[in-house]
Scaffold this active site. Structure first.
Site, PDB file in Angstrom:
ATOM      1  N   ASP A  61     -47.101  21.526 -34.463  1.00  0.00           N
ATOM      2  CA  ASP A  61     -46.903  21.281 -35.895  1.00  0.00           C
ATOM      3  C   ASP A  61     -46.350  19.867 -36.098  1.00  0.00           C
ATOM      4  O   ASP A  61     -45.227  19.574 -35.677  1.00  0.00           O
ATOM      5  CB  ASP A  61     -45.920  22.327 -36.447  1.00  0.00           C
ATOM      6  CG  ASP A  61     -45.917  22.383 -37.955  1.00  0.00           C
ATOM      7  OD1 ASP A  61     -46.521  21.511 -38.590  1.00  0.00           O
ATOM      8  OD2 ASP A  61     -45.304  23.317 -38.507  1.00  0.00           O
ATOM      9  N   ASP A  62     -47.128  18.992 -36.704  1.00  0.00           N
ATOM     10  CA  ASP A  62     -46.710  17.607 -36.981  1.00  0.00           C
ATOM     11  C   ASP A  62     -46.564  16.763 -35.723  1.00  0.00           C
ATOM     12  O   ASP A  62     -45.834  15.765 -35.722  1.00  0.00           O
ATOM     13  CB  ASP A  62     -45.368  17.565 -37.738  1.00  0.00           C
ATOM     14  CG  ASP A  62     -45.446  18.077 -39.160  1.00  0.00           C
ATOM     15  OD1 ASP A  62     -46.514  18.566 -39.565  1.00  0.00           O
ATOM     16  OD2 ASP A  62     -44.429  18.001 -39.868  1.00  0.00           O
ATOM     17  N   CYS A  94     -49.838  21.306 -43.611  1.00  0.00           N
ATOM     18  CA  CYS A  94     -49.948  22.370 -42.607  1.00  0.00           C
ATOM     19  C   CYS A  94     -50.978  23.434 -42.974  1.00  0.00           C
ATOM     20  O   CYS A  94     -51.883  23.734 -42.203  1.00  0.00           O
ATOM     21  CB  CYS A  94     -48.587  23.036 -42.411  1.00  0.00           C
ATOM     22  SG  CYS A  94     -47.288  21.935 -41.806  1.00  0.00           S
ATOM     23  N   ASP A 329     -51.771  20.200 -35.843  1.00  0.00           N
ATOM     24  CA  ASP A 329     -52.407  20.409 -37.139  1.00  0.00           C
ATOM     25  C   ASP A 329     -52.507  19.117 -37.937  1.00  0.00           C
ATOM     26  O   ASP A 329     -53.399  18.936 -38.755  1.00  0.00           O
ATOM     27  CB  ASP A 329     -51.675  21.483 -37.946  1.00  0.00           C
ATOM     28  CG  ASP A 329     -50.199  21.173 -38.181  1.00  0.00           C
ATOM     29  OD1 ASP A 329     -49.677  20.181 -37.642  1.00  0.00           O
ATOM     30  OD2 ASP A 329     -49.542  21.958 -38.908  1.00  0.00           O
ATOM     31  N   ASN A 330     -51.587  18.200 -37.720  1.00  0.00           N
ATOM     32  CA  ASN A 330     -51.593  16.897 -38.391  1.00  0.00           C
ATOM     33  C   ASN A 330     -50.586  16.008 -37.685  1.00  0.00           C
ATOM     34  O   ASN A 330     -49.846  16.452 -36.804  1.00  0.00           O
ATOM     35  CB  ASN A 330     -51.243  17.027 -39.876  1.00  0.00           C
ATOM     36  CG  ASN A 330     -49.988  17.834 -40.133  1.00  0.00           C
ATOM     37  OD1 ASN A 330     -50.057  19.006 -40.524  1.00  0.00           O
ATOM     38  ND2 ASN A 330     -48.832  17.238 -39.914  1.00  0.00           N
TER      39      ASN A 330
END
Length: 508
Positions: A61-62, A94, A329-330
């Site tokens: 995540d991130d 997200c 995710d990013n």
């Protein structure tokens, strides 16, 4: 408190027979805390004719590219497999990104545009039927044992389930240990096959470690007679940047990278939403360094997770037939373009994220520079599993790259979408002062260019061959024919669906 990391799963798992359940119970009892028992589990016995491959998908995540240098097992994966160097998140929030990963569709087709209702969140994905058609439904439908552990979609909250009730489990998941509210890594509730289970604030409750234990247990209960797909979805390294206690004092001198766009000296050519931000002062830079250090510390537990899962696969004799996929995710910016921290822009730190794959037949140490995207993960998993790829997906399978095959026809562009600004304070991506909170835009990234159109009419254009850091907005100098070509390409991608996306993305 019931940690349940070694429990025999209930719910749908029972239908696979009393024998499998009994074996799982024996293994969990013998091992105590999963993966730390007195003896290793017995190796799996190969089934006749050769089994279908397993897939372990670790989705962080991130996690931005600048953190990979601090993850030795991820670096080892790069040596052992294929790295996609231009893997693009089609939306840098997200929930939209994760809905795209599950479905293989752009946000404008999933209709999940934000983290919160009415334009996004789990409620939107659930309400429009998105959960009925994901890689989980096709994989489980073809005989795979599937499991999701960790973060699901924003808004999925098993803590809100009334006592004695079952939390919703989406179709396609044989086993389910999920929440959307584990950002602090303590004091969270997981839906464990529909049963809400509360975790506390002791070191053993640290969420990344709990998920690791459950993943090892899942692998220990696997055999080659039935393939599996395991999606391990961490909250790390998302804010508030809480490391595991054992890592809290590591990397005392680390600082955020000072790339060419860090604290950019002149942003007068940037769109108007950025003009209010002054240069970041010494205290602000000190805060950036402190938070970056927390992110580096957080990913140590993720790196250990990879090692423990790899060891469990080797102990069971499953490693030779398992693809391990590592992604985010990013991305996340920290100081670039005077934006203190956050995401949401179409610039490299936010949209270009790691994708690394190892497994049977995957070339070692290979870098793939072609444009790839999170729309491509679903069709890739399905082709690896021998499942027919839905013609409704917007992405392309990456399997030819994983097999070292020549790829003669590939995309030249990818769409990036953003519905902003983020305005709900309950949103975990709600920005603080100076973080950056762009209004709505659509962007297209070609092999060498980044072109952005804002709803209000402003535009950005960067020649990535000479300006990868996107410092010099050349939209005003862009030749009209080329501007019109890019605007037409963007319009085609915004309207595309399924096969028309795979046709439009070859335009330049």
């Amino acid at each position: 408190m019931n940690r349940a990391s070694g429990r025999t799963p209930g719910g749908r798992a029972r239908r696979y027979g009393a024998l499998l359940a009994a074996c799982a119970l024996v293994l969990s009892t013998a091992c105590g805390v999963v993966g730390n028992g007195p003896s290793k589990p017995p190796k799996a016995v190969a089934s006749p004719g050769g089994p279908k491959p397993n897939i372990v998908f670790i989705l962080t995540d991130d996690l931005s590219w600048d953190l990979v240098q601090y993850m030795p097992r991820v670096r080892k994966m790069r040596e052992q497999g294929v790295t996609f160097t231009n893997f693009i998140a089609t939306n840098t929030l997200c929930c939209p990104s994760r809905a795209t990963i599950l479905s293989g569709k752009f946000p404008h087709n999933t209709q999940v545009l934000t983290n919160e209702p009415p334009k996004g969140g789990w409620q939107r994905f659930n309400g429009n039927g998105g959960e009925r058609d994901t890689f989980a439904t096709t994989m489980e439908g073809s005989g795979y044992r599937t499991a999701l552990m960790g973060k699901y979609l924003n808004g999925y909250d098993p803590a809100k389930v009334q006592a004695g009730s079952q939390a919703f489990v989406p179709p396609g998941w044989t086993e389910w240990y999920a929440t959307s509210l584990g950002y602090r890594h303590y004091d969270y509730t997981l839906s464990e096959n529909g049963k809400p289970v509360r975790y506390g604030n002791q070191p053993a409750d640290y969420l990344t470690d709990v998920l690791t234990g459950k993943a090892v247990d899942f692998v220990n209960r696997s055999t080659t007679s039935r393939p599996f797909l395991l999606k391990l979805s961490t909250f790390a390294p998302h804010a508030p940047f809480t490391p595991a206690p054992r890592h809290a004092n590591l990397f005392p001198g680390v600082k955020a990278p000072r790339g060419p766009a860090f604290n950019e000296p002149d942003i007068s050519d940037k769109p108007s939403w950025m003009h209010a931000w002054p240069k970041i002062g010494p205290k602000g830079i000190q805060t950036i360094d402190q938070k970056y250090r927390g992110r580096v510390q957080m990913v140590q537990a993720v790196d250990e997770m990879i090692g423990r899962v790899q060891q469990a696969l080797a102990d069971r004799g499953l490693d030779r037939n398992t693809y391990l996929v590592f992604a985010s995710d990013n991305g996340f910016h920290m100081g670039q373009h005077r934006l203190v921290e956050g995401k949401g822009t179409a610039y490299d730190p936010d949209v270009r994220v790691p994708l690394i794959v190892t497994g049977p037949g995957v070339p070692k140490g290979r870098a793939v520079n072609e444009l790839t995207a999170n729309t491509d993960l679903r069709p890739t998993f399905e082709e690896l599993a021998g499942v027919p790829i839905s013609p409704l997906v917007d992405g392309r399978s990456l399997v030819p790259f994983l097999r070292g095959a020549p790829v003669r026809s590939w995309r030249n562009s990818i769409l990036i979408e953003h519905a902003g600004p983020v305005s709900d304070p309950r949103d975990p991506d709600y920005p603080g002062r100076g973080w950056g909170n762009p209004p709505s835009y659509m962007a297209v990234r070609t092999t060498n260019e980044l072109y952005i159109e804002y709803d209000a009419g402003e535009r950005e254009y960067y020649d990535l061959r000479t300006d990868l850091a996107s410092q010099h907005n050349m939209a005003a100098q862009l030749a009209v024919p080329r501007r019109d070509q890019l605007a037409g390409l963007l319009a085609a991608l915004k309207a595309c669906s399924g096969a028309s996306c795979r046709s439009a993305d070859q335009g330049t």
